[in-house]
Write a protein that holds these residues in place. Structure first.
Motif, PDB file in Angstrom:
ATOM      1  N   LEU A  59       0.971  -1.150   0.039  1.00 26.43           N
ATOM      2  CA  LEU A  59       0.148   0.018   0.088  1.00 26.43           C
ATOM      3  C   LEU A  59       0.855   1.313   0.095  1.00 26.43           C
ATOM      4  O   LEU A  59       1.804   1.151   0.435  1.00 26.43           O
ATOM      5  CB  LEU A  59      -0.927   0.161   1.239  1.00 26.43           C
ATOM      6  N   PRO A  60       0.285   2.210  -0.824  1.00 25.75           N
ATOM      7  CA  PRO A  60       1.198   3.705  -0.683  1.00 25.75           C
ATOM      8  C   PRO A  60       0.759   4.407   0.664  1.00 25.75           C
ATOM      9  O   PRO A  60      -0.576   4.192   1.017  1.00 25.75           O
ATOM     10  CB  PRO A  60       0.932   4.466  -1.953  1.00 25.75           C
ATOM     11  N   ALA A  61       1.557   5.169   1.145  1.00 26.02           N
ATOM     12  CA  ALA A  61       1.421   5.899   2.332  1.00 26.02           C
ATOM     13  C   ALA A  61       0.625   6.990   1.864  1.00 26.02           C
ATOM     14  O   ALA A  61       0.786   7.369   0.683  1.00 26.02           O
ATOM     15  CB  ALA A  61       2.494   6.169   3.082  1.00 26.02           C
ATOM     16  N   SER A  62      -0.277   7.431   2.550  1.00 24.19           N
ATOM     17  CA  SER A  62      -1.086   8.873   2.178  1.00 24.19           C
ATOM     18  C   SER A  62      -0.093  10.075   2.356  1.00 24.19           C
ATOM     19  O   SER A  62       0.257  10.897   1.531  1.00 24.19           O
ATOM     20  CB  SER A  62      -2.246   9.155   2.938  1.00 24.19           C
ATOM     21  N   LYS A  63       0.813  10.100   3.495  1.00 26.52           N
ATOM     22  CA  LYS A  63       1.709  11.023   3.507  1.00 26.52           C
ATOM     23  C   LYS A  63       2.725  10.537   4.506  1.00 26.52           C
ATOM     24  O   LYS A  63       2.394   9.776   5.527  1.00 26.52           O
ATOM     25  CB  LYS A  63       0.852  12.186   4.298  1.00 26.52           C
ATOM     26  N   ALA A  64       4.112  10.955   4.515  1.00 35.70           N
ATOM     27  CA  ALA A  64       5.237  10.676   5.192  1.00 35.70           C
ATOM     28  C   ALA A  64       6.247  11.266   5.022  1.00 35.70           C
ATOM     29  O   ALA A  64       6.752  11.690   3.740  1.00 35.70           O
ATOM     30  CB  ALA A  64       5.805   8.902   5.207  1.00 35.70           C
ATOM     31  N   THR A  65       6.893  11.681   6.021  1.00 38.73           N
ATOM     32  CA  THR A  65       8.191  12.611   5.703  1.00 38.73           C
ATOM     33  C   THR A  65       9.364  11.803   5.475  1.00 38.73           C
ATOM     34  O   THR A  65      10.032  12.017   5.055  1.00 38.73           O
ATOM     35  CB  THR A  65       8.493  13.570   6.824  1.00 38.73           C
ATOM     36  N   ARG A  66       9.227  10.657   6.131  1.00 35.18           N
ATOM     37  CA  ARG A  66      10.559   9.629   5.905  1.00 35.18           C
ATOM     38  C   ARG A  66       9.860   8.329   6.082  1.00 35.18           C
ATOM     39  O   ARG A  66       9.280   7.997   6.862  1.00 35.18           O
ATOM     40  CB  ARG A  66      11.608  10.022   6.820  1.00 35.18           C
ATOM     41  N   LEU A  67      10.295   7.405   5.059  1.00 37.16           N
ATOM     42  CA  LEU A  67       9.754   6.091   5.053  1.00 37.16           C
ATOM     43  C   LEU A  67      10.869   5.145   4.401  1.00 37.16           C
ATOM     44  O   LEU A  67      10.866   5.340   3.072  1.00 37.16           O
ATOM     45  CB  LEU A  67       8.531   5.939   4.331  1.00 37.16           C
ATOM     46  N   SER A  68      11.571   4.570   5.072  1.00 39.98           N
ATOM     47  CA  SER A  68      12.756   4.063   4.415  1.00 39.98           C
ATOM     48  C   SER A  68      12.967   2.388   5.170  1.00 39.98           C
ATOM     49  O   SER A  68      12.928   2.239   6.502  1.00 39.98           O
ATOM     50  CB  SER A  68      14.071   4.447   4.268  1.00 39.98           C
ATOM     51  N   VAL A  69      13.445   1.503   4.471  1.00 39.08           N
ATOM     52  CA  VAL A  69      13.908   0.144   4.905  1.00 39.08           C
ATOM     53  C   VAL A  69      15.331  -0.258   4.358  1.00 39.08           C
ATOM     54  O   VAL A  69      15.420  -0.010   3.269  1.00 39.08           O
ATOM     55  CB  VAL A  69      12.648  -0.650   4.525  1.00 39.08           C
ATOM     56  N   ARG A  76      10.106   5.388  -3.613  1.00 44.93           N
ATOM     57  CA  ARG A  76      10.868   5.386  -4.773  1.00 44.93           C
ATOM     58  C   ARG A  76      11.704   4.386  -5.219  1.00 44.93           C
ATOM     59  O   ARG A  76      12.185   4.163  -6.259  1.00 44.93           O
ATOM     60  CB  ARG A  76      11.787   6.889  -4.650  1.00 44.93           C
ATOM     61  N   GLN A  77      12.478   3.660  -4.040  1.00 49.97           N
ATOM     62  CA  GLN A  77      13.258   2.361  -4.244  1.00 49.97           C
ATOM     63  C   GLN A  77      12.249   1.094  -3.991  1.00 49.97           C
ATOM     64  O   GLN A  77      12.955   0.403  -3.398  1.00 49.97           O
ATOM     65  CB  GLN A  77      14.427   2.664  -3.596  1.00 49.97           C
ATOM     66  N   SER A  78      11.156   1.004  -4.387  1.00 52.95           N
ATOM     67  CA  SER A  78      10.389   0.139  -3.885  1.00 52.95           C
ATOM     68  C   SER A  78      10.897  -1.340  -4.183  1.00 52.95           C
ATOM     69  O   SER A  78      10.921  -2.046  -3.161  1.00 52.95           O
ATOM     70  CB  SER A  78       9.062   0.112  -4.699  1.00 52.95           C
ATOM     71  N   ILE A  79      11.426  -1.540  -5.457  1.00 53.30           N
ATOM     72  CA  ILE A  79      11.937  -2.895  -5.594  1.00 53.30           C
ATOM     73  C   ILE A  79      13.394  -3.184  -4.771  1.00 53.30           C
ATOM     74  O   ILE A  79      13.391  -4.475  -4.311  1.00 53.30           O
ATOM     75  CB  ILE A  79      12.474  -2.822  -6.993  1.00 53.30           C
ATOM     76  N   GLU A  80      13.876  -2.252  -4.399  1.00 58.55           N
ATOM     77  CA  GLU A  80      15.373  -2.478  -3.711  1.00 58.55           C
ATOM     78  C   GLU A  80      14.554  -2.898  -2.425  1.00 58.55           C
ATOM     79  O   GLU A  80      15.199  -3.587  -1.720  1.00 58.55           O
ATOM     80  CB  GLU A  80      16.103  -1.370  -3.540  1.00 58.55           C
TER      81      GLU A  80
ATOM     82  N   VAL B  94       9.305  -7.733  -8.012  1.00 59.64           N
ATOM     83  CA  VAL B  94       9.156  -7.529  -9.344  1.00 59.64           C
ATOM     84  C   VAL B  94       8.177  -6.250  -9.549  1.00 59.64           C
ATOM     85  O   VAL B  94       7.307  -6.118  -8.482  1.00 59.64           O
ATOM     86  CB  VAL B  94       8.385  -8.721 -10.090  1.00 59.64           C
ATOM     87  N   SER B  95       8.084  -5.668 -10.785  1.00 60.40           N
ATOM     88  CA  SER B  95       7.072  -4.584 -10.866  1.00 60.40           C
ATOM     89  C   SER B  95       5.663  -5.088 -11.090  1.00 60.40           C
ATOM     90  O   SER B  95       5.618  -6.273 -11.722  1.00 60.40           O
ATOM     91  CB  SER B  95       7.671  -3.651 -12.020  1.00 60.40           C
ATOM     92  N   ASP B  96       4.934  -4.078 -10.900  1.00 62.34           N
ATOM     93  CA  ASP B  96       3.440  -4.351 -11.308  1.00 62.34           C
ATOM     94  C   ASP B  96       3.372  -5.008 -12.718  1.00 62.34           C
ATOM     95  O   ASP B  96       2.541  -5.767 -13.302  1.00 62.34           O
ATOM     96  CB  ASP B  96       2.558  -3.406 -11.187  1.00 62.34           C
ATOM     97  N   ALA B  97       4.043  -4.129 -13.730  1.00 62.91           N
ATOM     98  CA  ALA B  97       4.041  -4.370 -15.209  1.00 62.91           C
ATOM     99  C   ALA B  97       4.460  -5.741 -15.212  1.00 62.91           C
ATOM    100  O   ALA B  97       3.972  -6.349 -16.145  1.00 62.91           O
ATOM    101  CB  ALA B  97       4.854  -3.408 -15.910  1.00 62.91           C
ATOM    102  N   ALA B  98       5.398  -6.072 -14.930  1.00 62.28           N
ATOM    103  CA  ALA B  98       6.125  -7.537 -14.822  1.00 62.28           C
ATOM    104  C   ALA B  98       4.993  -8.592 -14.529  1.00 62.28           C
ATOM    105  O   ALA B  98       4.822  -9.602 -15.216  1.00 62.28           O
ATOM    106  CB  ALA B  98       7.287  -7.693 -14.078  1.00 62.28           C
TER     107      ALA B  98
END
Lengths: 405, 263
Positions: A59-69, A76-80, B94-98
């Protein structure tokens, strides 16, 4: 914003998530250092699953100043991020038509593992969760507990830095729970673990640190000891003595002892009268001395340490008395402001909500100190109240699993 | 793209390992085979006509096109969403598109396997001593795959809109039927209204040409029957099918993304 230390594995700052009109997560801030095992605690609908789904990138956050793992931005680097997370949702979604081994191989391939490392890793994780002998079985034919373990194996397979486990022990029998608990304990050595549960005894056993959520807000964040110390406050002494018929006089002399903050007169069982004393330090010696001096025959003199459940019910049910709230200053550096505001606003609006009257004493002082045993034949002998620790194994009497299939 | 391949392989495996896949396959091949056989009898052994009936002109061909992709696609997204495995897939690295493209390719491959039965008819004719026009047959086969792809992508879009597999299939069947029949209906409506409109609307000729080109740009049957079936491999026709399929896949990905916000 706080400076991100190099070891922070999960960083969440001012996270909001909205479902339409409903604010599921509100201004949530916390961080997990490398190697921590943290329990998310909260009643149903507290925002535990939502927060975990957001961290896992579902799920995406509605708002967050920082969200990292692991230092990567979740959005932005969801796959990573996903590469570094082992996420096990509560429903343990696995393909039923696959065999256990195939399910793991599929997961490994999605993580880009090659054939050789899969051949090594699959038996290793299966062995670790104890389902090595089931590897040829169809996932759909496994029992709920076994499927849960296979789910854990799936999450563990790519050896992720962070494990996010949503109710990892739900649907398991007490024995399996125990195993999963010890497994998670063992995992803590090389993974950062964030797990959720609404079973307090469980969290108490697994997680040194606890984050308590309620209705999307952070109520408290700290190690169990910190929380217990700050929120539960004083020690509690239970006294059952044969103190004659003048209970009020006995109460007064108990209250006069140094260090005693309050004395609650409990129930009378036969010739014995129960008292509950609160105060600083271990009062047992003084009480014992007083009893000797007065010539009371003692039946019980015990020290009760507050349990997490007590802290939890205090926070969530809004039972936080005036005595305890000044002490409320959650310890971990990241979360002070959020926790404080959350905890203080909670009591007012939660008190009336949803909970049976019996659990919310109108006056904490008048509540007997917890009847664990009663001679009343119509009382079925025993009852349990919130001020007592939960019996750990087997299952807690109030089965929290009613809603799970 | 590696993720696409992994998803594709798993989806193929599960399509061919579940009874549903084989049931659909058997039903479709049986019906189409019957039609082919009937056609062969009726035309007194007209090989070309029978083959083109089995692949492109026959009613069974289009019935299969309307019903099969929705039934395949309902498993791919709606059911996964219902059982929760979609959450698993969408949190895998994996991306949604994939994910979507992998599923799309798997279902299209299933359809390609299905239509390859017509190639077997061709082989059988060859063996019996009356070789068919292989170029035209293969071209028709390619066209059938492209049409399947278009309907699969349309069905995937429907499947991404709901969590109920049956509703997804129903929506997709309506969508596919509409997509197939709409041009025909519009043509006949146009034919009815042409005279009246020509009196009332100035510059009707230009307007009609415009409407006609609009109708043509969604007319799957015409694009398939006029180009691939006679054995003409036209790049414009390729673009027609690939564009529509791509658009529906894009919309499917967007719809999944939108669902993350709504869920």
């Amino acid at each position: 914003m706080s400076v991100s230390a190099p070891h922070a594995m999960i960083e969440v700052e001012h996270l909001y998530r909205r479902y339409g009109q409903v604010l599921a997560v509100e201004d949530l801030t916390f961080r997990l250092e490398k190697g921590e095992v943290v329990g998310f605690l909260g009643p149903n609908g507290a925002g535990k699953t939502t927060t975990m789904r957001i961290l896992a990138g579902y799920l995406p956050a509605s708002k967050a100043t920082r969200l990292s793992v692991a230092g990567f931005d979740v959005l932005r680097q969801s796959i990573e991020v996903r590469r570094r997370i082992g996420y096990l949702p509560e429903s343990v979604p696995l393909y039923r038509e696959l065999r256990v081994r195939e399910m793991l191989r599929f997961h490994g391939r999605l993580h880009g593992m090659d054939r050789a490392s899969l051949a090594k890793a699959i038996p290793r994780v299966l062995d670790r969760v104890g389902v090595l002998d089931r590897r040829e079985q169809l996932v759909g034919n496994l029992s709920r507990g076994l499927r849960q373990r296979v789910g854990l194996a799936v999450a563990l397979l790519p050896n992720p830095d962070v494990l996010i486990l949503d109710e990892p022990t739900s649907g398991l029998d007490p024995l399996q729970r125990k195993e999963v608990r010890s497994l998670i304990g063992a995992l803590a050595q090389d993974h950062t673990v964030l797990l959720s549960s609404h079973i307090l005894a469980e969290i108490e056993l697994i997680c040194p640190r606890v984050i308590i959520l309620d209705r999307g807000k952070l109520l408290a964040d700290g190690t169990q000891r910190q929380l217990l110390h700050q929120l539960a406050g004083d020690q509690r002494i239970r006294l059952e003595a044969m103190c004659g018929s003048d209970v009020e006089a006995a109460r007064r002399s108990l209250a006069a002892l140094p260090g005693v903050a309050s004395v609650v007169v409990g129930e009378r069982v036969g010739i014995h009268q129960a008292f509950e004393l609160r105060g600083e330090g271990d009062l047992r010696e003084d009480v014992g001395a007083l009893a000797m001096q007065k010539g009371w025959a003692l039946r019980e003199l015990s020290l009760t340490r507050a349990t997490l459940e007590e802290v939890f019910s205090k926070l969530v049910l809004g039972e936080l008395g005036t005595a305890a709230s000044p002490a409320l200053a959650p310890a971990p550096p990241a979360a002070q402001s959020a926790a404080q505001s959350g905890a203080q606003s909670a009591p007012t609006n939660l008190l009336q909500l949803a909970l049976p009257d019996a659990k919310v004493p109108s006056d904490p002082g008048s509540k007997p100190g917890g009847a664990i045993y009663s001679l009343n034949p119509f009382d079925r002998g025993a009852s349990r109240d919130l001020s007592k620790p939960v019996p750990r194994d087997p299952e807690p009497p109030s089965d929290p699993e009613g809603c799970d299939q | 793209m590696k993720g696409t391949w992994v998803i594709f392989r798993r989806e193929c495996a599960s399509l061919f390992w579940t009874p549903l896949g084989w049931l659909l396959l058997v039903a479709a091949v049986l019906l189409n085979g019957l039609l082919y056989w009937a056609q062969l009898n009726q035309t007194g052994g007209n090989v070309t006509a029978s083959l083109s009936a089995a692949m492109g002109w026959g009613i069974v061909f289009w019935m299969v096109m309307i019903f099969l992709p929705p039934l395949l696609a309902m498993r791919l997204l709606a059911e996964e969403s219902r059982t929760g495995t979609l959450e698993y897939l969408l949190t895998a690295p994996v991306s949604d598109a994939a994910v979507i493209v992998g599923k799309f390719l798997a279902a299209t491959t299933f359809m390609a396997v299905l239509w390859s039965s017509v190639l077997l008819y061709g082989l059988q004719l060859q063996w019996l001593g009356s070789p068919p026009d292989w170029a035209a047959l293969l071209c028709a086969y390619l066209g059938a795959i492209l049409v399947s792809g278009l309907f699969v992508s349309l069905s995937l879009l429907a499947s991404s809109l709901t969590q109920a597999p049956l509703l997804a299939a129903f929506l997709a069947i309506i969508g596919c039927t509409g997509w197939l029949l709409l041009p025909m209906l519009m043509q006949s409506a146009l034919a009815q209204l042409r005279d009246i409109l020509a009196q009332w609307v100035g510059g009707w000729d230009r307007a009609e040409a415009w409407i006609q080109s609009g109708i043509r740009s969604i007319d799957v049957a015409m694009h398939f029957q006029q180009s691939f079936l006679p054995g003409v491999l036209d790049s414009a026709e390729l673009v027609f099918f690939l564009t529509w399929s791509g658009l529906f896949l894009f919309l499917t990905i967007r719809s999944l993304e939108a669902r993350r916000w709504r869920v």
